[in-house]
Motif scaffolding. Structure first.
Motif, PDB file in Angstrom:
ATOM      1  N   GLY A 246       0.817  -1.216   0.000  1.00 34.19           N
ATOM      2  CA  GLY A 246       0.000   0.000   0.000  1.00 34.19           C
ATOM      3  C   GLY A 246       0.844   1.257   0.000  1.00 34.19           C
ATOM      4  O   GLY A 246       1.984   1.273   0.474  1.00 34.19           O
ATOM      5  N   ASP A 247       0.275   2.342  -0.517  1.00 36.44           N
ATOM      6  CA  ASP A 247       1.027   3.575  -0.730  1.00 36.44           C
ATOM      7  C   ASP A 247       0.599   4.709   0.197  1.00 36.44           C
ATOM      8  O   ASP A 247       1.053   5.830   0.043  1.00 36.44           O
ATOM      9  CB  ASP A 247       0.852   4.026  -2.196  1.00 36.44           C
ATOM     10  N   CYS A 248      -0.280   4.434   1.166  1.00 37.30           N
ATOM     11  CA  CYS A 248      -0.842   5.522   1.973  1.00 37.30           C
ATOM     12  C   CYS A 248       0.214   6.229   2.816  1.00 37.30           C
ATOM     13  O   CYS A 248       0.224   7.465   2.917  1.00 37.30           O
ATOM     14  CB  CYS A 248      -1.978   5.009   2.852  1.00 37.30           C
ATOM     15  N   THR A 249       1.113   5.480   3.442  1.00 35.78           N
ATOM     16  CA  THR A 249       2.112   6.079   4.316  1.00 35.78           C
ATOM     17  C   THR A 249       3.192   6.783   3.500  1.00 35.78           C
ATOM     18  O   THR A 249       3.664   7.866   3.883  1.00 35.78           O
ATOM     19  CB  THR A 249       2.733   5.012   5.233  1.00 35.78           C
ATOM     20  N   ASN A 250       3.569   6.195   2.390  1.00 33.77           N
ATOM     21  CA  ASN A 250       4.498   6.848   1.468  1.00 33.77           C
ATOM     22  C   ASN A 250       3.934   8.198   1.025  1.00 33.77           C
ATOM     23  O   ASN A 250       4.672   9.198   0.972  1.00 33.77           O
ATOM     24  CB  ASN A 250       4.721   5.931   0.254  1.00 33.77           C
ATOM     25  N   PHE A 251       2.643   8.253   0.738  1.00 33.76           N
ATOM     26  CA  PHE A 251       2.006   9.504   0.334  1.00 33.76           C
ATOM     27  C   PHE A 251       2.018  10.515   1.480  1.00 33.76           C
ATOM     28  O   PHE A 251       2.318  11.699   1.283  1.00 33.76           O
ATOM     29  CB  PHE A 251       0.572   9.231  -0.108  1.00 33.76           C
ATOM     30  N   ALA A 252       1.697  10.073   2.692  1.00 34.65           N
ATOM     31  CA  ALA A 252       1.722  10.975   3.846  1.00 34.65           C
ATOM     32  C   ALA A 252       3.116  11.568   4.041  1.00 34.65           C
ATOM     33  O   ALA A 252       3.273  12.765   4.315  1.00 34.65           O
ATOM     34  CB  ALA A 252       1.266  10.238   5.098  1.00 34.65           C
ATOM     35  N   SER A 253       4.146  10.743   3.884  1.00 37.19           N
ATOM     36  CA  SER A 253       5.513  11.244   4.018  1.00 37.19           C
ATOM     37  C   SER A 253       5.841  12.256   2.929  1.00 37.19           C
ATOM     38  O   SER A 253       6.493  13.279   3.190  1.00 37.19           O
ATOM     39  CB  SER A 253       6.506  10.077   3.970  1.00 37.19           C
ATOM     40  N   GLY A 333      -5.405  -3.355  17.039  1.00 38.38           N
ATOM     41  CA  GLY A 333      -4.145  -3.035  17.681  1.00 38.38           C
ATOM     42  C   GLY A 333      -3.019  -2.638  16.752  1.00 38.38           C
ATOM     43  O   GLY A 333      -1.916  -2.331  17.219  1.00 38.38           O
ATOM     44  N   GLU A 334      -3.263  -2.587  15.444  1.00 34.69           N
ATOM     45  CA  GLU A 334      -2.197  -2.257  14.490  1.00 34.69           C
ATOM     46  C   GLU A 334      -2.597  -1.064  13.634  1.00 34.69           C
ATOM     47  O   GLU A 334      -3.713  -1.021  13.100  1.00 34.69           O
ATOM     48  CB  GLU A 334      -1.902  -3.458  13.591  1.00 34.69           C
ATOM     49  N   ILE A 335      -1.694  -0.099  13.491  1.00 33.50           N
ATOM     50  CA  ILE A 335      -1.934   1.033  12.602  1.00 33.50           C
ATOM     51  C   ILE A 335      -1.793   0.546  11.164  1.00 33.50           C
ATOM     52  O   ILE A 335      -0.750   0.005  10.772  1.00 33.50           O
ATOM     53  CB  ILE A 335      -0.941   2.176  12.871  1.00 33.50           C
ATOM     54  N   VAL A 336      -2.840   0.727  10.361  1.00 26.66           N
ATOM     55  CA  VAL A 336      -2.864   0.161   9.019  1.00 26.66           C
ATOM     56  C   VAL A 336      -2.997   1.219   7.920  1.00 26.66           C
ATOM     57  O   VAL A 336      -2.884   0.887   6.731  1.00 26.66           O
ATOM     58  CB  VAL A 336      -4.020  -0.852   8.875  1.00 26.66           C
ATOM     59  N   HIS A 337      -3.233   2.481   8.297  1.00 29.90           N
ATOM     60  CA  HIS A 337      -3.541   3.459   7.253  1.00 29.90           C
ATOM     61  C   HIS A 337      -3.264   4.871   7.755  1.00 29.90           C
ATOM     62  O   HIS A 337      -3.320   5.139   8.956  1.00 29.90           O
ATOM     63  CB  HIS A 337      -5.017   3.326   6.865  1.00 29.90           C
ATOM     64  N   PHE A 338      -2.957   5.772   6.805  1.00 31.41           N
ATOM     65  CA  PHE A 338      -2.767   7.184   7.090  1.00 31.41           C
ATOM     66  C   PHE A 338      -3.627   8.010   6.151  1.00 31.41           C
ATOM     67  O   PHE A 338      -3.769   7.689   4.969  1.00 31.41           O
ATOM     68  CB  PHE A 338      -1.297   7.602   6.875  1.00 31.41           C
ATOM     69  N   THR A 354      -5.949  10.446   0.504  1.00 34.07           N
ATOM     70  CA  THR A 354      -5.156   9.242   0.754  1.00 34.07           C
ATOM     71  C   THR A 354      -4.730   8.606  -0.561  1.00 34.07           C
ATOM     72  O   THR A 354      -5.250   8.929  -1.632  1.00 34.07           O
ATOM     73  CB  THR A 354      -5.948   8.188   1.561  1.00 34.07           C
ATOM     74  N   HIS A 355      -3.789   7.674  -0.439  1.00 32.27           N
ATOM     75  CA  HIS A 355      -3.402   6.804  -1.542  1.00 32.27           C
ATOM     76  C   HIS A 355      -3.807   5.362  -1.233  1.00 32.27           C
ATOM     77  O   HIS A 355      -4.347   5.070  -0.184  1.00 32.27           O
ATOM     78  CB  HIS A 355      -1.899   6.858  -1.774  1.00 32.27           C
ATOM     79  N   THR A 356      -3.510   4.479  -2.137  1.00 29.39           N
ATOM     80  CA  THR A 356      -3.901   3.074  -2.221  1.00 29.39           C
ATOM     81  C   THR A 356      -5.342   3.036  -2.690  1.00 29.39           C
ATOM     82  O   THR A 356      -5.596   2.757  -3.861  1.00 29.39           O
ATOM     83  CB  THR A 356      -3.702   2.295  -0.912  1.00 29.39           C
ATOM     84  N   SER A 357      -6.296   3.289  -1.812  1.00 30.92           N
ATOM     85  CA  SER A 357      -7.616   3.701  -2.264  1.00 30.92           C
ATOM     86  C   SER A 357      -7.541   5.216  -2.364  1.00 30.92           C
ATOM     87  O   SER A 357      -7.557   5.915  -1.358  1.00 30.92           O
ATOM     88  CB  SER A 357      -8.703   3.274  -1.266  1.00 30.92           C
ATOM     89  N   ASP A 358      -7.438   5.707  -3.590  1.00 28.62           N
ATOM     90  CA  ASP A 358      -7.200   7.138  -3.766  1.00 28.62           C
ATOM     91  C   ASP A 358      -8.437   7.935  -3.379  1.00 28.62           C
ATOM     92  O   ASP A 358      -9.544   7.650  -3.842  1.00 28.62           O
ATOM     93  CB  ASP A 358      -6.818   7.436  -5.215  1.00 28.62           C
ATOM     94  N   ARG A 359      -8.219   8.953  -2.535  1.00 29.72           N
ATOM     95  CA  ARG A 359      -9.340   9.757  -2.040  1.00 29.72           C
ATOM     96  C   ARG A 359      -8.980  11.229  -2.066  1.00 29.72           C
ATOM     97  O   ARG A 359      -7.843  11.604  -1.764  1.00 29.72           O
ATOM     98  CB  ARG A 359      -9.681   9.350  -0.592  1.00 29.72           C
ATOM     99  N   TYR A 360      -9.986  12.044  -2.375  1.00 19.65           N
ATOM    100  CA  TYR A 360      -9.817  13.488  -2.423  1.00 19.65           C
ATOM    101  C   TYR A 360     -10.956  14.121  -1.640  1.00 19.65           C
ATOM    102  O   TYR A 360     -12.122  13.984  -2.012  1.00 19.65           O
ATOM    103  CB  TYR A 360      -9.830  13.977  -3.875  1.00 19.65           C
ATOM    104  N   HIS A 361     -10.660  14.747  -0.505  1.00 18.68           N
ATOM    105  CA  HIS A 361     -11.620  15.471   0.332  1.00 18.68           C
ATOM    106  C   HIS A 361     -12.814  14.585   0.731  1.00 18.68           C
ATOM    107  O   HIS A 361     -13.972  14.979   0.606  1.00 18.68           O
ATOM    108  CB  HIS A 361     -12.097  16.735  -0.388  1.00 18.68           C
TER     109      HIS A 361
END
Length: 381
Positions: A246-253, A333-338, A354-361
């Motif tokens: 998944g690309d969500c955390t890479n996108f947040a960074s 108990g596990e962080i899975v998304h940003f 977000t990324h992976t499931s791409d979302r805008y607003h």
């Protein structure tokens, strides 16, 4: 030149020419076949995506049953997934006291593989959705979704139908809960922490973190989601981790660095090919931000806990978020998304990109189960 030497030279050349000509003819035939099939399936896909959007508004699943190969187990599963999605969206909108007003999609076929009995498509759907709160009629909030489909089409009784449709579902983000249901309730309508208009002093860069820059980057590179810039593409400067975690955390960074102006260091970095653990993995990024002081945990808890007033958060923790802040999603108990907070809708609810499931607003809790734990992170200015 002796005749036998002539043949030794000529025969390989003739064979090479024959293979090349055959290859060109086969390639041209393949291109023609693909083009013909694209033309043939386009009316089916156009009708399917239009009906799929209409069903998200009406809730009438029967309107799309005809598009699926329900005589096949995989076709039944594909339809059942749509039913689950529709039921979730209906339940979520009722609990948030709102209604969806629009759901329209465009799609782009990225690749097509033609077999004897079926066609496999890889396509990207860009969806625009509108919603309004019942207490604020006629104020439409718009959000965008980006969905990557792998679709198998087969012909049954001379008509195309869907046998398989595999995709990351931005309206059903949960991986840990089979039967998801939205949390109850809605936050009281109170102005969010950054209700000051964009450009006013509160949102200007005051220190190391540029909130407006972070939002601009998040909006530009929100991928396939409607509303995104960059021709609906990710920033090609960075690696795409979809399909490998998944690309969500890479996108947040990326948002924090490229948009927010935070500098890389030996723990948190991307070197042009690979990224550090803290850059691309959700639990590690959370720990990095909190323990080095770049971020501060506002609160954590279920949706209900985050929206209700408490002694620590008199207006609810949700009202302390600002543009450019982050939201973590924790399952079992596990962080899975940003998600990156990119604004607030007409009721003051934080919306995220977000990324992976791409979302805008998109409202931050849409697609998530009532058991999910949210962690609100304030980025320190």
């Amino acid at each position: 030149m002796p005749l036998n030497k002539y043949y030794k030279i000529a025969i390989p050349i003739l064979l090479l020419l024959s293979v090349s000509i055959w290859g060109i003819l086969f390639f041209n035939k393949t291109l023609s076949t693909v083009a013909d099939n694209k033309k043939e399936i386009k009316p089916f896909l156009d009708a399917f995506f239009e009906s799929r959007g209409n069903v998200l508004l009406s809730g009438n699943i029967k309107d799309i049953e005809k598009y699926y190969d329900t005589a096949n187990t995989y076709g039944k599963w594909a339809l059942e997934h749509e039913m689950r999605q529709i039921n979730y969206v209906k339940g979520w909108s009722e609990k948030r006291n709102l209604k969806f007003t629009e759901a329209q999609s465009i799609y782009r076929i990225k690749s097509i593989k033609v077999g004897e009995q079926s066609i496999w498509l890889y396509l990207v759907e860009t969806m625009k959705m509108g919603y309004e709160y019942n207490v604020k009629p006629n104020i439409i909030n718009y959000m965008g979704l980006g969905i990557r489909h792998s679709i198998q089409l087969v012909k049954v009784d001379g008509k195309w139908v869907i046998r398989r449709d595999w995709y990351y579902d931005p309206l059903d983000e949960d991986s840990a809960f089979i039967d998801i249901s939205p949390a109850d309730g809605i936050a009281p309508e109170i102005s969010p922490a950054n209700s000051t208009p964009a450009g006013d002093s509160q949102n200007k860069k005051k220190g190391n973190y540029d909130r407006e820059g972070a939002v601009r980057y998040a909006d530009t590179y929100a991928g396939a989601a409607w509303g995104s810039g960059n021709n609906y593409e990710y920033n090609k400067k960075y690696r795409d981790y979809n399909g490998i975690g998944g690309d969500c955390t890479n996108f947040a960074s990326q948002v924090l660095h490229e948009g927010g102006g935070l500098k890389m260091d030996y723990v948190w970095n991307f070197n042009g090919r690979d990224s550090s653990t803290a850059w691309a993995q959700a639990p590690a990024l959370f720990n990095y931000l909190i323990y080095n002081g770049k971020g501060r945990l506002i609160a954590q808890g279920t949706y209900t806990n985050m929206v209700k007033p408490s002694d620590t958060h008199p207006s609810g923790a949700i009202r302390e978020l600002q543009k450019g802040d982050l939201i973590c999603y924790e399952e079992k108990g596990e962080i899975v998304h940003f998600g990156v907070v990119t604004g607030f809708d007409s009721y003051g609810i934080p919306v995220v990109n977000t990324h992976t499931s791409d979302r805008y607003h998109v409202p931050f809790d849409l697609g998530w189960n009532k058991k999910v734990i949210y962690r609100f992170i304030h980025m320190n200015d």
